[in-house]
Design an enzyme around this catalytic site. Structure first.
Site, mmCIF file in Angstrom:
data_model
loop_
_atom_site.group_PDB
_atom_site.id
_atom_site.type_symbol
_atom_site.label_atom_id
_atom_site.label_comp_id
_atom_site.label_asym_id
_atom_site.label_seq_id
_atom_site.Cartn_x
_atom_site.Cartn_y
_atom_site.Cartn_z
ATOM 1 N N CYS A 115 1.171 -1.131 0.008
ATOM 2 C CA CYS A 115 0.192 -0.098 -0.077
ATOM 3 C C CYS A 115 0.742 1.189 0.097
ATOM 4 O O CYS A 115 2.032 1.274 0.487
ATOM 5 C CB CYS A 115 -0.724 0.131 1.265
ATOM 6 S SG CYS A 115 -1.968 -1.220 1.384
ATOM 7 N N ASP A 116 0.262 2.351 -0.414
ATOM 8 C CA ASP A 116 0.976 3.571 -0.534
ATOM 9 C C ASP A 116 -0.040 4.618 -0.678
ATOM 10 O O ASP A 116 -1.105 4.555 -1.129
ATOM 11 C CB ASP A 116 2.005 3.823 -1.422
ATOM 12 C CG ASP A 116 2.981 5.091 -1.507
ATOM 13 O OD1 ASP A 116 3.991 4.564 -0.529
ATOM 14 O OD2 ASP A 116 2.716 6.081 -1.461
ATOM 15 N N SER A 117 0.117 5.789 0.285
ATOM 16 C CA SER A 117 -1.015 6.649 0.344
ATOM 17 C C SER A 117 -0.223 8.112 -0.115
ATOM 18 O O SER A 117 0.892 8.518 0.214
ATOM 19 C CB SER A 117 -1.439 6.983 1.785
ATOM 20 O OG SER A 117 -2.111 5.776 2.208
#
Length: 196
Positions: free
Chosen positions: A68-70
């Site tokens: 994941c990455d935001s």
């Protein structure tokens, strides 16, 4: 089933654990600067995929790897983690009383099968005083997270409202993750930690 979280985020790990999933954590160690995009959703997805693939290359094919990455889209810009306290302070002075969109890319991989998707949540920020901003930045918390804020920590008091999945703002959308693992023919309930 071996479940691997390709992230060093304590918030993502806590979210999975709260959902009954006990992953192993392997940090990807990738250089995030190799990915660029002017679209926040595409950038988040590409970064999640980069991290997931890097970790998947180091584990066996039966492992389920979650990357994941935001990033925060705000005022036509994309905000990842601030470089320093001054940048975090300046961002908050711009964000206070306004709205941004937090995009979290999700990549789930098992063997050669991979699915990638991005979730987006609208975040409304409180009208903070300069003193509140300075005190928040001084805690160090905003220096370690995309957009320079958290919803599950000290910054939670500074988010007045969200539109969308609150898990996504923490950094991992459980509803989206359930759909992605189903796309790999894995039942969500099979991921729950079984205790007797």
């Amino acid at each position: 089933m071996r479940i691997v979280l390709a992230s060093q985020s304590p918030a993502r790990l806590a979210t999975l654990r709260s959902a009954g999933i006990e992953p192993e954590v392997i940090v990807s160690g990738v250089d995030e600067t190799v990915i660029t995009s002017t679209d926040a959703g595409n950038l988040a997805a590409a970064l999640a995929q980069l991290k997931c693939r890097a970790v998947a290359a180091r584990v066996d094919d039966d492992a389920l790897v979650i990357g994941c990455d935001s990033v925060l889209a705000f005022g036509g810009e994309i905000f990842g983690k601030p470089h320093d306290a001054a940048e975090a302070r300046n961002r908050w002075r711009r964000m206070r009383g306004r709205t941004g969109v937090l995009h979290t890319g999700h990549c789930v991989r098992r063997g050669d099968e991979e699915v990638v998707e991005t979730a987006a949540t609208v975040v409304h920020f409180a009208e903070l005083t300069d003193a509140e901003i300075d005190a928040y930045v001084a805690t160090g918390e905003p220096l370690h997270v995309a957009g320079a804020f958290t919803i599950d920590g000290l910054g939670g008091a500074f988010v007045t409202r969200i539109e969308g999945d609150h898990h996504n703002v923490v950094g991992l959308s459980l509803p989206l993750l359930r759909v992605l693992v189903a796309d790999l023919d894995i039942a969500w309930t099979d991921l729950w930690e079984q205790t007797n």
